[in-house]
Scaffold this motif. Structure first.
Motif, PDB file in Angstrom:
ATOM      1  N   VAL A 336       0.873  -1.172   0.000  1.00 41.10           N
ATOM      2  CA  VAL A 336       0.000   0.000   0.000  1.00 41.10           C
ATOM      3  C   VAL A 336       0.910   1.222   0.000  1.00 41.10           C
ATOM      4  CG1 VAL A 336      -1.864   1.201   1.209  1.00 41.10           C
ATOM      5  CG2 VAL A 336      -1.701  -1.295   1.339  1.00 41.10           C
ATOM      6  N   TYR A 337       0.639   2.165  -0.873  1.00 41.52           N
ATOM      7  CA  TYR A 337       1.589   3.272  -0.982  1.00 41.52           C
ATOM      8  C   TYR A 337       0.924   4.511  -1.586  1.00 41.52           C
ATOM      9  CZ  TYR A 337       1.963   2.490  -6.039  1.00 41.52           C
ATOM     10  OH  TYR A 337       1.686   2.376  -7.372  1.00 41.52           O
ATOM     11  N   HIS A 338       1.665   5.607  -1.536  1.00 44.79           N
ATOM     12  CA  HIS A 338       1.260   6.828  -2.222  1.00 44.79           C
ATOM     13  C   HIS A 338       2.472   7.721  -2.344  1.00 44.79           C
ATOM     14  CE1 HIS A 338      -1.601   9.656  -3.905  1.00 44.79           C
ATOM     15  NE2 HIS A 338      -2.581   8.812  -3.632  1.00 44.79           N
ATOM     16  N   GLY A 339       2.454   8.545  -3.341  1.00 40.29           N
ATOM     17  CA  GLY A 339       3.505   9.528  -3.528  1.00 40.29           C
ATOM     18  C   GLY A 339       2.917  10.923  -3.549  1.00 40.29           C
ATOM     19  N   ALA A 350       5.193   3.868   1.788  1.00 40.00           N
ATOM     20  CA  ALA A 350       4.764   2.540   1.363  1.00 40.00           C
ATOM     21  C   ALA A 350       4.895   1.583   2.539  1.00 40.00           C
ATOM     22  CB  ALA A 350       5.607   2.048   0.189  1.00 40.00           C
ATOM     23  N   PHE A 351       3.994   0.619   2.595  1.00 36.63           N
ATOM     24  CA  PHE A 351       4.046  -0.361   3.676  1.00 36.63           C
ATOM     25  C   PHE A 351       3.357  -1.642   3.243  1.00 36.63           C
ATOM     26  CE2 PHE A 351       0.416   2.408   4.151  1.00 36.63           C
ATOM     27  CZ  PHE A 351      -0.647   1.577   4.455  1.00 36.63           C
ATOM     28  N   SER A 352       3.745  -2.713   3.892  1.00 37.56           N
ATOM     29  CA  SER A 352       3.109  -4.005   3.694  1.00 37.56           C
ATOM     30  C   SER A 352       2.328  -4.330   4.957  1.00 37.56           C
ATOM     31  CB  SER A 352       4.153  -5.089   3.432  1.00 37.56           C
ATOM     32  OG  SER A 352       3.544  -6.364   3.453  1.00 37.56           O
ATOM     33  N   PRO A 353       0.986  -4.252   4.927  1.00 35.29           N
ATOM     34  CA  PRO A 353       0.203  -4.513   6.137  1.00 35.29           C
ATOM     35  C   PRO A 353       0.431  -5.913   6.695  1.00 35.29           C
ATOM     36  CG  PRO A 353      -1.171  -3.561   4.395  1.00 35.29           C
ATOM     37  CD  PRO A 353       0.141  -3.920   3.767  1.00 35.29           C
ATOM     38  N   ASP A 354       0.614  -6.895   5.816  1.00 34.12           N
ATOM     39  CA  ASP A 354       0.776  -8.274   6.270  1.00 34.12           C
ATOM     40  C   ASP A 354       2.136  -8.509   6.900  1.00 34.12           C
ATOM     41  OD1 ASP A 354      -1.765  -8.840   5.267  1.00 34.12           O
ATOM     42  OD2 ASP A 354      -0.972  -9.366   3.299  1.00 34.12           O
ATOM     43  N   ASP A 355       3.161  -7.832   6.402  1.00 33.55           N
ATOM     44  CA  ASP A 355       4.514  -8.037   6.916  1.00 33.55           C
ATOM     45  C   ASP A 355       4.872  -7.084   8.046  1.00 33.55           C
ATOM     46  OD1 ASP A 355       4.725  -9.919   4.924  1.00 33.55           O
ATOM     47  OD2 ASP A 355       5.732  -8.578   3.523  1.00 33.55           O
ATOM     48  N   GLY A 356       4.038  -6.046   8.259  1.00 33.58           N
ATOM     49  CA  GLY A 356       4.306  -5.105   9.335  1.00 33.58           C
ATOM     50  C   GLY A 356       5.552  -4.280   9.130  1.00 33.58           C
ATOM     51  N   VAL A 357       5.866  -3.978   7.877  1.00 34.39           N
ATOM     52  CA  VAL A 357       7.060  -3.196   7.568  1.00 34.39           C
ATOM     53  C   VAL A 357       6.661  -2.025   6.679  1.00 34.39           C
ATOM     54  CG1 VAL A 357       7.654  -4.629   5.565  1.00 34.39           C
ATOM     55  CG2 VAL A 357       9.449  -3.322   6.711  1.00 34.39           C
ATOM     56  N   GLY A 358       7.296  -0.883   6.876  1.00 39.16           N
ATOM     57  CA  GLY A 358       6.941   0.292   6.083  1.00 39.16           C
ATOM     58  C   GLY A 358       8.067   1.303   6.038  1.00 39.16           C
ATOM     59  N   ILE A 359       7.986   2.199   5.065  1.00 43.89           N
ATOM     60  CA  ILE A 359       9.026   3.209   4.875  1.00 43.89           C
ATOM     61  C   ILE A 359       8.400   4.497   4.360  1.00 43.89           C
ATOM     62  CG2 ILE A 359       9.507   2.370   2.522  1.00 43.89           C
ATOM     63  CD1 ILE A 359      12.449   3.198   2.971  1.00 43.89           C
ATOM     64  N   CYS A 360       8.933   5.619   4.800  1.00 43.77           N
ATOM     65  CA  CYS A 360       8.553   6.924   4.267  1.00 43.77           C
ATOM     66  C   CYS A 360       9.834   7.691   3.957  1.00 43.77           C
ATOM     67  CB  CYS A 360       7.705   7.702   5.264  1.00 43.77           C
ATOM     68  SG  CYS A 360       7.238   9.347   4.673  1.00 43.77           S
ATOM     69  N   ILE A 361       9.874   8.261   2.763  1.00 48.55           N
ATOM     70  CA  ILE A 361      11.024   9.060   2.334  1.00 48.55           C
ATOM     71  C   ILE A 361      10.533  10.462   1.985  1.00 48.55           C
ATOM     72  CG2 ILE A 361      12.869   9.325   0.637  1.00 48.55           C
ATOM     73  CD1 ILE A 361      12.831   6.295   0.240  1.00 48.55           C
ATOM     74  N   LEU A 362      11.174  11.466   2.557  1.00 48.44           N
ATOM     75  CA  LEU A 362      10.858  12.864   2.300  1.00 48.44           C
ATOM     76  C   LEU A 362      12.105  13.533   1.740  1.00 48.44           C
ATOM     77  CD1 LEU A 362       9.155  13.643   5.761  1.00 48.44           C
ATOM     78  CD2 LEU A 362       8.032  12.834   3.671  1.00 48.44           C
ATOM     79  N   ILE A 363      11.964  14.252   0.623  1.00 45.93           N
ATOM     80  CA  ILE A 363      13.104  14.985   0.073  1.00 45.93           C
ATOM     81  C   ILE A 363      12.657  16.407  -0.278  1.00 45.93           C
ATOM     82  CG2 ILE A 363      14.261  12.916  -0.786  1.00 45.93           C
ATOM     83  CD1 ILE A 363      13.320  13.596  -3.592  1.00 45.93           C
TER      84      ILE A 363
END
Length: 391
Positions: A336-339, A350-363
């Protein structure tokens, strides 16, 4: 005298209760393999920023209900030495859309609104070119860009600074391209009608609702939704735009664009805030919103039949849209993601709800670099997690 003495003796004979010693909270120690991965990630990420001439960035990563990385890189303004840290504020652009859908989900749980209720039931000014379709377009159509309006209907008016109260009544003038629910056509003006829906039902303005229902419960202390807030934060990354080959990216001023349509592009936040936001999105704030409601928000409602949003993912040829979120299947791994891009800022979450992992990048400039980082990130955890759905 005897009675008093006996009273005294009776009390002095009472044995005190043993003191209850609370156990020390368990200290979490990061897994060595995760620590090594994050160390290598930071090194590679910083190299990529330098190679792409990106002045400043911030990253938040969550895994298994914890923020495992929140860090700033580079500088707030090119040519000056003030460094970005985890609390430095950036503009999110269209990553704001996910806040609007989750906030709506909070009010769905409270019974204030319903996904299936026609938008016109709440906002009388919301009318489409076809009166019958006006009566059928529901909140879920609004948030999934499937109302039947053409792509970016009146986005120009949003960028010109008109208020939603002036834009929404004009939607009636726009010829429709599809029946509701049948075709995705990305919106900003129509999407932001959700602000008026929630305001009508709560008698509070949208920014106040964001504060009370999301920012404050999550302790997102650096988040806001106004031009004045980002200008006065005291720790803000300035936006940069490409000027020329010789000068590269140069700083520019923060604009007022999209603060009139906050749900489409007007939220400001730091990496530390986005770490907490990712924890909510992966189900770790059930007192704010339930996992069941989040799953409904992430449920794909429309298909995107081009590779614009999946081209960085090997072998993934299409993506979908839920409510305020894009969704793709990375060979069995739901992402699941958005830009977002606004005013010289770029954001990706972006994140994977099932895997419980996510990342956010801001520039603080426009670059596709974050899009090249994120697929590798998820492929790493996909290949190293026993819980990931196999192909």
């Amino acid at each position: 005298m005897i009675i008093i003495l006996g009273f005294h003796l009776a009390f002095t004979d009472i044995k005190s209760e043993p003191e209850v010693v609370e156990p020390e909270p368990e200290v979490w120690v990061m897994d060595e393999s995760l620590a090594l991965y994050l160390e290598q990630f930071e090194h590679n990420f910083e190299e990529g920023l330098n190679a792409n001439l990106i002045p400043g960035a911030a990253v938040a990563i969550v895994k298994d209900g914890r923020v495992v990385l929140q860090k700033g890189f580079g500088v707030k303004e090119k040519g000056k030495g003030e460094e970005v840290d985890e609390h430095t504020v950036f503009r999110l652009g269209s990553v704001s859309k996910g806040f609007a859908s989750v906030l709506t989900g909070v009010f769905v749980e409270e019974g204030v609104v319903s996904w299936n209720m026609p938008v016109s039931h709440y906002v009388e000014q919301f009318k489409l070119n076809n009166p019958d379709q006006t009566d059928r377009v529901q909140i879920r159509h609004l948030l999934s860009h499937t109302s039947g309006l053409p792509r970016h209907a009146y986005t120009n008016l949003v960028e010109d600074g008109l208020s939603l109260n002036r834009i929404i009544p004009r939607l009636e003038q726009v010829p429709l391209i599809a029946k509701e629910g049948e075709q995705l056509a990305y919106q900003n003006a129509a999407y932001s009608t959700i602000e008026k829906v929630l305001e009508v039902q709560t008698n509070a303005d949208f920014n106040t609702l964001l504060d009370e229902k999301l920012f404050e419960p999550l302790a997102m202390d650096h988040s806001s939704a106004s031009y004045d807030s980002i200008r006065s934060s005291g720790n803000t990354a300035l936006p940069h735009v490409y000027y020329s080959r010789s000068r590269g990216h140069v700083p520019t001023s923060i604009s007022k664009k999209y603060y009139n349509a906050v749900s489409s592009g007007g939220i400001n936040a730091s990496a530390s805030d986005m770490g907490r936001w990712l924890l909510l999105l992966t189900g770790h704030y059930p007192d704010v919103i339930s996992e069941e409601t989040l799953e409904e928000i992430y449920d794909p409602l429309a298909t995107i039949n081009n590779r614009r949003f999946s081209r960085y993912w090997d072998g993934v040829n299409k993506s979908h849209y839920g409510m305020g979120w894009r969704v793709l299947d990375n060979h069995g791994q739901k992402i699941v993601y958005h830009g977002g891009y606004v005013n010289g800022y770029r954001s990706e979450i972006a994140f994977s709800p099932d895997d419980g992992v996510g990342i956010c990048i801001l520039i603080n400039t426009h670059s596709s670099y974050p899009l090249t980082v994120i697929p590798d990130f998820f492929n790493h955890f996909k290949s190293n997690s026993s819980e990931v759905i196999s192909e």
